[in-house]
Design an enzyme around this catalytic site. Structure first.
Site, PDB file in Angstrom:
ATOM      1  N   MET A 191      -6.989  -5.505  16.942  1.00 60.08           N
ATOM      2  CA  MET A 191      -8.546  -5.691  16.902  1.00 60.08           C
ATOM      3  C   MET A 191      -9.401  -7.163  17.031  1.00 60.08           C
ATOM      4  N   CYS A 201     -11.880   1.252  17.188  1.00 60.18           N
ATOM      5  CA  CYS A 201     -10.627   0.810  16.482  1.00 60.18           C
ATOM      6  C   CYS A 201      -9.591   0.840  18.049  1.00 60.18           C
ATOM      7  N   MET A 202      -9.437   2.240  18.685  1.00 57.09           N
ATOM      8  CA  MET A 202      -8.480   1.874  19.817  1.00 57.09           C
ATOM      9  C   MET A 202      -8.761   2.240  20.733  1.00 57.09           C
ATOM     10  N   LYS A 251       0.541  -1.395   0.157  1.00 55.29           N
ATOM     11  CA  LYS A 251       0.131   0.227   0.224  1.00 55.29           C
ATOM     12  C   LYS A 251       1.215   1.790  -0.048  1.00 55.29           C
ATOM     13  N   GLY A 290      -3.742   0.853  14.704  1.00 57.61           N
ATOM     14  CA  GLY A 290      -4.534   1.004  13.652  1.00 57.61           C
ATOM     15  C   GLY A 290      -4.428   1.625  12.686  1.00 57.61           C
ATOM     16  N   GLN A 291      -4.511   3.026  12.541  1.00 56.55           N
ATOM     17  CA  GLN A 291      -4.060   4.583  11.960  1.00 56.55           C
ATOM     18  C   GLN A 291      -3.228   4.925  12.199  1.00 56.55           C
TER      19      GLN A 291
HETATM   20  N1  LIG Z   1     -16.389  -4.954  10.020  1.00 55.81           N
HETATM   21  C1  LIG Z   1     -15.814  -3.817  10.244  1.00 55.81           C
HETATM   22  N2  LIG Z   1     -15.859  -3.406  10.362  1.00 55.81           N
HETATM   23  C2  LIG Z   1     -14.786  -2.085  10.542  1.00 55.81           C
HETATM   24  C3  LIG Z   1     -13.595  -2.900  11.484  1.00 55.81           C
HETATM   25  C4  LIG Z   1     -14.063  -3.899  11.490  1.00 55.81           C
HETATM   26  O1  LIG Z   1     -12.552  -4.769  11.554  1.00 55.81           O
HETATM   27  N3  LIG Z   1     -14.282  -4.590  10.850  1.00 55.81           N
HETATM   28  N4  LIG Z   1     -12.915  -2.021  12.193  1.00 55.81           N
HETATM   29  C5  LIG Z   1     -12.868  -0.411  11.972  1.00 55.81           C
HETATM   30  C6  LIG Z   1     -12.417   0.401  12.552  1.00 55.81           C
HETATM   31  S1  LIG Z   1     -10.650   0.065  13.470  1.00 55.81           S
HETATM   32  C7  LIG Z   1     -11.908   1.366  11.333  1.00 55.81           C
HETATM   33  S2  LIG Z   1      -9.964   2.613  12.126  1.00 55.81           S
HETATM   34  C8  LIG Z   1     -12.484   2.939  10.638  1.00 55.81           C
HETATM   35  C9  LIG Z   1     -11.954   2.640   9.842  1.00 55.81           C
HETATM   36  O2  LIG Z   1     -13.248   3.195   8.811  1.00 55.81           O
HETATM   37  P1  LIG Z   1     -13.627   4.548   7.638  1.00 55.81           P
HETATM   38  O3  LIG Z   1     -12.511   5.688   8.796  1.00 55.81           O
HETATM   39  O4  LIG Z   1     -14.629   4.897   8.127  1.00 55.81           O
HETATM   40  O5  LIG Z   1     -12.758   3.923   6.525  1.00 55.81           O
HETATM   41  P2  LIG Z   1     -11.379   4.472   5.605  1.00 55.81           P
HETATM   42  O6  LIG Z   1     -11.852   3.592   4.671  1.00 55.81           O
HETATM   43  O7  LIG Z   1     -10.476   4.812   6.317  1.00 55.81           O
HETATM   44  O8  LIG Z   1     -12.726   6.033   5.571  1.00 55.81           O
HETATM   45  C10 LIG Z   1     -11.863   7.453   5.476  1.00 55.81           C
HETATM   46  C11 LIG Z   1     -12.693   8.016   5.167  1.00 55.81           C
HETATM   47  O9  LIG Z   1     -11.712   9.515   4.342  1.00 55.81           O
HETATM   48  C12 LIG Z   1     -11.103   9.628   2.773  1.00 55.81           C
HETATM   49  N5  LIG Z   1      -9.985  10.895   2.781  1.00 55.81           N
HETATM   50  C13 LIG Z   1      -8.995  10.063   2.913  1.00 55.81           C
HETATM   51  N6  LIG Z   1      -8.049  11.001   3.060  1.00 55.81           N
HETATM   52  C14 LIG Z   1      -8.944  12.230   3.516  1.00 55.81           C
HETATM   53  C15 LIG Z   1      -8.367  13.506   4.384  1.00 55.81           C
HETATM   54  O10 LIG Z   1      -6.692  13.814   3.793  1.00 55.81           O
HETATM   55  N7  LIG Z   1      -8.648  14.633   4.506  1.00 55.81           N
HETATM   56  C16 LIG Z   1     -10.920  14.130   3.952  1.00 55.81           C
HETATM   57  N8  LIG Z   1     -11.704  14.550   4.767  1.00 55.81           N
HETATM   58  N9  LIG Z   1     -11.244  13.226   4.078  1.00 55.81           N
HETATM   59  C17 LIG Z   1     -10.155  12.117   3.632  1.00 55.81           C
HETATM   60  C18 LIG Z   1     -11.212   9.016   2.609  1.00 55.81           C
HETATM   61  O11 LIG Z   1     -11.419   8.657   1.208  1.00 55.81           O
HETATM   62  C19 LIG Z   1     -12.274   7.577   2.792  1.00 55.81           C
HETATM   63  O12 LIG Z   1     -13.563   8.375   2.838  1.00 55.81           O
HETATM   64  O13 LIG Z   1     -13.855   1.182  10.199  1.00 55.81           O
HETATM   65  C20 LIG Z   1     -14.496   0.425  11.419  1.00 55.81           C
HETATM   66  N10 LIG Z   1     -15.066  -0.778  11.075  1.00 55.81           N
HETATM   67  N1  LIG Z   2      -3.627  -3.492   5.047  1.00 56.36           N
HETATM   68  C1  LIG Z   2      -4.388  -3.239   5.675  1.00 56.36           C
HETATM   69  N2  LIG Z   2      -3.942  -3.030   7.044  1.00 56.36           N
HETATM   70  C2  LIG Z   2      -4.174  -2.149   7.496  1.00 56.36           C
HETATM   71  C3  LIG Z   2      -5.640  -1.882   7.333  1.00 56.36           C
HETATM   72  C4  LIG Z   2      -6.334  -1.817   6.330  1.00 56.36           C
HETATM   73  O1  LIG Z   2      -7.697  -1.474   6.275  1.00 56.36           O
HETATM   74  N3  LIG Z   2      -6.004  -2.631   5.740  1.00 56.36           N
HETATM   75  N4  LIG Z   2      -6.118  -1.109   8.474  1.00 56.36           N
HETATM   76  C5  LIG Z   2      -5.044  -0.652   9.937  1.00 56.36           C
HETATM   77  C6  LIG Z   2      -6.372  -0.665  11.389  1.00 56.36           C
HETATM   78  S1  LIG Z   2      -7.464   1.122  11.321  1.00 56.36           S
HETATM   79  C7  LIG Z   2      -6.388  -1.378  12.134  1.00 56.36           C
HETATM   80  S2  LIG Z   2      -7.385  -0.967  13.423  1.00 56.36           S
HETATM   81  C8  LIG Z   2      -5.495  -2.780  11.860  1.00 56.36           C
HETATM   82  C9  LIG Z   2      -6.200  -3.696  12.307  1.00 56.36           C
HETATM   83  O2  LIG Z   2      -5.469  -4.860  11.938  1.00 56.36           O
HETATM   84  P1  LIG Z   2      -5.920  -6.566  12.507  1.00 56.36           P
HETATM   85  O3  LIG Z   2      -6.429  -6.016  13.954  1.00 56.36           O
HETATM   86  O4  LIG Z   2      -4.500  -7.100  12.802  1.00 56.36           O
HETATM   87  O5  LIG Z   2      -6.829  -7.313  12.094  1.00 56.36           O
HETATM   88  P2  LIG Z   2      -8.792  -7.442  11.521  1.00 56.36           P
HETATM   89  O6  LIG Z   2      -8.171  -7.727  10.268  1.00 56.36           O
HETATM   90  O7  LIG Z   2      -8.797  -6.722  12.100  1.00 56.36           O
HETATM   91  O8  LIG Z   2      -7.938  -8.601  12.841  1.00 56.36           O
HETATM   92  C10 LIG Z   2      -7.497  -8.972  13.429  1.00 56.36           C
HETATM   93  C11 LIG Z   2      -7.998 -10.806  13.987  1.00 56.36           C
HETATM   94  O9  LIG Z   2      -8.518 -10.776  14.785  1.00 56.36           O
HETATM   95  C12 LIG Z   2      -9.292 -12.101  14.806  1.00 56.36           C
HETATM   96  N5  LIG Z   2     -10.067 -12.613  15.098  1.00 56.36           N
HETATM   97  C13 LIG Z   2     -11.676 -12.265  15.640  1.00 56.36           C
HETATM   98  N6  LIG Z   2     -11.706 -13.015  16.099  1.00 56.36           N
HETATM   99  C14 LIG Z   2     -11.166 -12.859  17.113  1.00 56.36           C
HETATM  100  C15 LIG Z   2     -11.214 -13.368  18.951  1.00 56.36           C
HETATM  101  O10 LIG Z   2     -12.017 -14.285  19.504  1.00 56.36           O
HETATM  102  N7  LIG Z   2     -10.183 -13.962  19.471  1.00 56.36           N
HETATM  103  C16 LIG Z   2      -8.408 -13.703  18.307  1.00 56.36           C
HETATM  104  N8  LIG Z   2      -8.079 -13.418  19.538  1.00 56.36           N
HETATM  105  N9  LIG Z   2      -9.058 -12.860  17.153  1.00 56.36           N
HETATM  106  C17 LIG Z   2      -9.569 -12.382  17.021  1.00 56.36           C
HETATM  107  C18 LIG Z   2      -8.881 -12.325  13.760  1.00 56.36           C
HETATM  108  O11 LIG Z   2      -9.823 -13.398  12.422  1.00 56.36           O
HETATM  109  C19 LIG Z   2      -8.053 -11.588  12.478  1.00 56.36           C
HETATM  110  O12 LIG Z   2      -7.666 -12.321  12.633  1.00 56.36           O
HETATM  111  O13 LIG Z   2      -4.558  -2.746  10.403  1.00 56.36           O
HETATM  112  C20 LIG Z   2      -4.487  -1.789   9.670  1.00 56.36           C
HETATM  113  N10 LIG Z   2      -3.532  -1.986   9.221  1.00 56.36           N
HETATM  114  S1  SF4 Z   3       2.242   2.783   7.042  1.00 55.62           S
HETATM  115 FE1  SF4 Z   3       1.259   0.849   6.851  1.00 55.62          FE
HETATM  116  S2  SF4 Z   3       0.532   0.920   5.215  1.00 55.62           S
HETATM  117 FE2  SF4 Z   3       2.165   2.111   5.306  1.00 55.62          FE
HETATM  118  S3  SF4 Z   3       3.530   1.343   3.713  1.00 55.62           S
HETATM  119 FE3  SF4 Z   3       3.869   0.998   6.100  1.00 55.62          FE
HETATM  120  S4  SF4 Z   3       3.019  -1.115   6.579  1.00 55.62           S
HETATM  121 FE4  SF4 Z   3       2.591  -0.160   4.769  1.00 55.62          FE
HETATM  122 MO   LIG Z   4      -8.711   0.873  13.075  1.00 56.76          MO
END
Ligand SMILES: Nc1nc2c(c(=O)[nH]1)N[C@H]1C(S)=C(S)[C@@H](COP(=O)(O)OP(=O)(O)OC[C@H]3O[C@@H](n4cnc5c(=O)[nH]c(N)nc54)[C@H](O)[C@@H]3O)O[C@H]1N2
Ligand SMILES: Nc1nc2c(c(=O)[nH]1)N[C@H]1C(S)=C(S)[C@@H](COP(=O)(O)OP(=O)(O)OC[C@H]3O[C@@H](n4cnc5c(=O)[nH]c(N)nc54)[C@H](O)[C@@H]3O)O[C@H]1N2
Ligand code: SF4
Ligand SMILES: [Mo]
Length: 764
Positions: free
Chosen positions: A352, A185-186, A96, A389-390
């Protein structure tokens, strides 16, 4: 504003690429192989260094790994991205990050403000749009009070942006309805750290990976989500044969496949494992009693307790008593507890799978507690580490206090002393900040649904796709006057907006990102945004003026806000006053505490000689709490409200894949990444598929008590029966329509990881 002139700080060119660097760019050695197998256009990445005329230090805008990068430019355009060898990531980036060069040019960029007029979006000038928003906000406040307004932000905004929004809403508009996606998330990680140490943010650093012997990866999939971290773990193992990787995940994730020991716990039960490990540690003489005596305090349901009471509490969690529910045999539990305690240095990493749980805070407390009981903390390699995460959930949101119950630097809305301190620092009259905490994310959308919140500013997040039970909350947004700042015109959230504001992204603006190890890094402006797009900071400043709060929001450029915030932090244990703009321009990030301009930053917190706040002679000191001890809380296991039944015999769990970022608005528009991941699918076990006559590629309808979605199934031989997995990046699948929205009672983070579902074969 410094919007017009790019603030370029050229650097010397990186050395010419060699094979290893190429692999790094591919996301770690293993990821490179996976990418190649997936038919990834790998030649795309082999742009030889040298096509760029000049190079600029910057930071990846995607994940919380916060990789330091070099941006290669030619003729005013980005032509290359490399990992920065002097960065904490040591030159490693993932797919990415390497595709960031394509980000500014993605299709569908929003370039003009838009206003909804009789259901249709029409172009408007900035003055029209901002006047409309300010007018509507004032009207709502006058008619319904400040708590009918809200801000919903993001761990992807720059620190200067989150800080300004928080100040404008809490001290200007006088509502604490400031929350954002870090709640999704956090929040549980922050609640865990605050409960245990009295202060948020991890004690250790990524650097601990280079010293650890045991990696306890718990509810995290760093191979796909934080590839350079996992690559660093694999490098440690390659150099240090004794290193051992344990992965606790109900799913056989890509990380689990590459670990030495995978514990496939029954979904939702793993607090039983942590309590059982604590029981074994105390029973088998593996605890560090001297450390416990000197540094720990105990509490049970808010009442003071002691080690003896903790031992008694844990009697309900012997390995024999938990094994059936947990799905891991007693002997294996004992083995893992012994390994954890006896390793020279144990490092836990979690994300997560832990935080997005109704027991997310309890799980966080217990992960930290295992380190405290065994003294596996505050030494190189020995540390609990919540991976973030972010890119700016830590620096921008947790540290600035941009959540509904928080004020900057760990202060609380509900604490009168804290409010008074912040009012003084912000120069507003005493009593300005409301004593009432605002709505956390799920509650905020419920308040839009029932009309308690009538107007909201949503910035840099896509809740219509990312909230659980998303149909419900999308409808709620459509009822409210929502102002959405976005980079694309057609995110699911943009589709519901009353007003759409075109935002500049990443290097089209300037600001600081604070990643997961307390490291702050500067992103400098290198490009002009397209059309009339403006930075989120500019939008906030202009809105503040129109709302009559120009005096409060005096700092108008990113550099000015940073100066204010840096000095503000000096009044707390988050002190980073020593991080001048100049240092951030020169250095690849600095870790707080960093109180003075000659302070190198803090790698290990609570450790004398490293952390400036530890008293001389103390060695280790948990100064975050008044008694200077870390707090162990008894955490009884409570089953999730989502339980499998005859009607819904499976769990759906959701998460991420390597090449896609969240709701896909960015990565789905980059050909190489979209091609590599393909569309989102439901991963199902062979047994569950056969029972329902489903083959790979068939459409299935997945139903929970929240809704139903139809998508393609893929049979994965390694998937455990009774579990489904789907990622949420694909707007064509919108898996969150079926995801449960139960929240942790302390952190208020939703339990995305467990939804009871049924599925059947669907017709095309
Ligand atoms: N089913 C499921 N849902 C989840 C999760 C999951 O594990 N499972 N994880 C949750 C977690 S951990 C997270 S962090 C959230 C993330 O969820 P979101 O924050 O809703 O997802 P993003 O796609 O990162 O959204 C960022 C948006 O900002 C826009 N954008 C990018 N750069 C900028 C900028 O500089 N300014 C502005 N104004 N906009 C910008 C992008 O186009 C995008 O639409 O999702 C949550 N939802
Ligand atoms: N490629 C990629 N990287 C990312 C992001 C992305 O959108 N794409 N988003 C970023 C963000 S905002 C976040 S929050 C992180 C998330 O990073 P991670 O938390 O590593 O990713 P997830 O896929 O949300 O979930 C992690 C694991 O939780 C496991 N899980 C489900 N249920 C349970 C349970 O009951 N117990 C345990 N122990 N595990 C369980 C799932 O099987 C999964 O493999 O990634 C960050 N990095
Ligand atoms: S900050 Fe995350 S998404 Fe960007 S290069 Fe590093 S590991 Fe990949
Ligand atoms: Mo997140």
């Amino acid at each position: 504003m410094d919007e017009t002139q790019p603030t370029k700080q050229p650097e010397t060119a990186p050395e010419s690429p060699y094979r290893r660097e190429f692999l790094w760019a591919m996301g770690g050695l293993g990821a490179a192989t996976a990418a190649a197998l997936a038919g990834w256009g790998s030649l795309e990445l082999m742009v030889p260094a040298g096509t760029a005329d000049d190079w600029h230090k910057s930071t990846c805008r995607f994940c919380g790994n916060g990789c330091t990068i070099r941006v290669g430019m030619r003729d005013g355009a980005i032509v290359d991205i490399r990992g920065h060898e002097s960065g904490h990531n040591q030159g490693v980036i993932c797919v990415k990050g390497s595709m960031l060069r394509a980000l500014p040019h993605i299709e569908g960029r929003l370039t003009k403000p838009m206003i909804r007029n009789n259901g249709r979006m029409v172009e408007a000038s900035w003055d029209e749009a901002l006047d409309l928003v300010a007018g509507k906000f004032k009207e709502v406040r006058d008619a319904h009070g400040p708590d009918a307004l809200a801000f919903y932000g993001s761990g992807q905004l720059y620190t200067e942006e989150s800080y300004t929004a928080n100040k404008l809403f809490k001290a200007g508009l006088r509502t604490n309805n400031v929350d954002g996606n870090p709640r999704l998330c956090m929040a549980s990680a922050a609640a865990g750290y605050v409960s245990v140490f009295g202060k948020d943010e991890p004690p250790g650093s990524y650097e601990d990976i280079d010293h650890a012997d045991l990696f306890f990866i718990f509810g995290a999939n760093p191979y796909e989500c934080h590839p350079p971290l996992f690559e660093r773990i694999q490098r440690r193992k390659a150099l240090h044969r004794e290193a051992f990787i344990i992965c606790v995940d109900p799913r056989r994730s890509e990380t689990a496949k590459r670990s030495d020991l995978h514990l496939p716990v029954v979904p939702g039960t793993d607090l039983l494992l942590l309590n059982a490990m604590a029981q074994v540690i105390l029973h088998d003489g593996l605890a560090d009693l001297a450390f416990i005596d000197k540094h720990l305090a105990f509490q049970n349901a808010g009442q003071s307790a002691d080690l003896a009471a903790f031992r008694t509490f844990l009697q309900d969690y012997t390995p024999e008593k938990v094994e059936a529910r947990l799905g891991i045999g007693a002997d294996l539990i004992r083995h893992v507890a012994h390994r954890f305690a006896r390793a020279r240095a144990s490092m836990s990493l979690w994300t997560m799978g832990v935080n997005q749980r109704t027991q997310g805070t309890a799980l966080n407390i217990m992960l930290n507690t295992l380190h405290l009981l065994t003294g596996q903390i505050c030494r190189p390699g020995a540390t609990p580490f919540s991976v973030t995460g972010q890119p700016n959930a830590c620096g921008g949101v947790r540290d600035t206090g941009s959540l509904s119950h928080l004020l900057p630097n760990g202060r609380l809305v509900a604490n009168a002393e804290h409010r008074a301190e912040v009012e003084k620092l912000w120069g507003v009259p005493a009593g300005t900040i409301s004593p009432k905490p605002g709505h956390h994310a799920v509650e905020l959308f419920r308040a839009m649904e029932d009309g308690r919140v009538k107007a909201a500013l949503i910035m840099c997040t896509n809740p219509a796709q990312s909230m659980p039970d998303s149909d419900r909350y999308t409808a709620a947004m459509a009822k409210c006057f929502t102002v959405v700042s976005e980079i694309v015109a057609d995110s699911e959230t943009a589709k519901t907006a009353s007003v759409l504001l075109p935002a500049a992204l990443w290097v089209e603006k300037e600001g600081v990102l604070g990643q997961g190890e307390r490291r702050y890094q500067l992103v400098e402006k290198l490009l002009d945004p397209p059309g009339e797009a403006r930075s989120d900071l500019w939008i906030l400043v202009e809105l503040a003026k129109r709302l009559g709060h120009g005096d409060l929001i005096k700092a108008q450029t990113a550099a000015e806000v940073w100066e204010e915030w840096r000095h503000f932090s000096a009044h707390s244990y988050y002190n980073f006053e020593g991080m001048t703009r100049d240092r951030l321009q020169r250095e690849p990030g600095l870790q707080w505490p960093c109180p003075t301009e000659d302070h190198p930053g803090t790698v290990r917190r609570y450790v004398e000689g490293d952390d400036p706040f530890v008293s001389a002679g103390a060695g280790v000191q948990f100064y975050g709490r008044k008694d200077k001890r870390a707090m162990v809380s008894f955490c009884p296991y409570v089953p999730s409200p989502e339980q499998r039944s005859d009607e819904r015999p499976l769990y759906l769990t959701t998460g991420r894949v390597l090449e896609q970022w969240h709701t896909g608005t960015m990565t789905q528009r980059i050909d190489e990444l979209r091609g590599a991941s393909g569309p989102a699918r439901f991963i199902v076990s062979e047994v569950d598929a056969r029972q329902r006559g489903v083959e790979s590629g068939d459409l299935i309808a997945v139903a929970s008590r929240f809704g139903e979605v139809v998508g393609r199934a893929v049979i994965d031989r390694e998937m455990r029966p009774g579990l489904l997995f789907a990622a949420f990046y694909d707007a064509k699948l919108l898996v969150n329509r079926v995801v449960a929205d139960h929240v942790d009672p302390v952190s208020r983070e939703p339990e995305y990881k467990l939804t009871a579902v049924q599925f059947r074969k669907a017709e095309a």
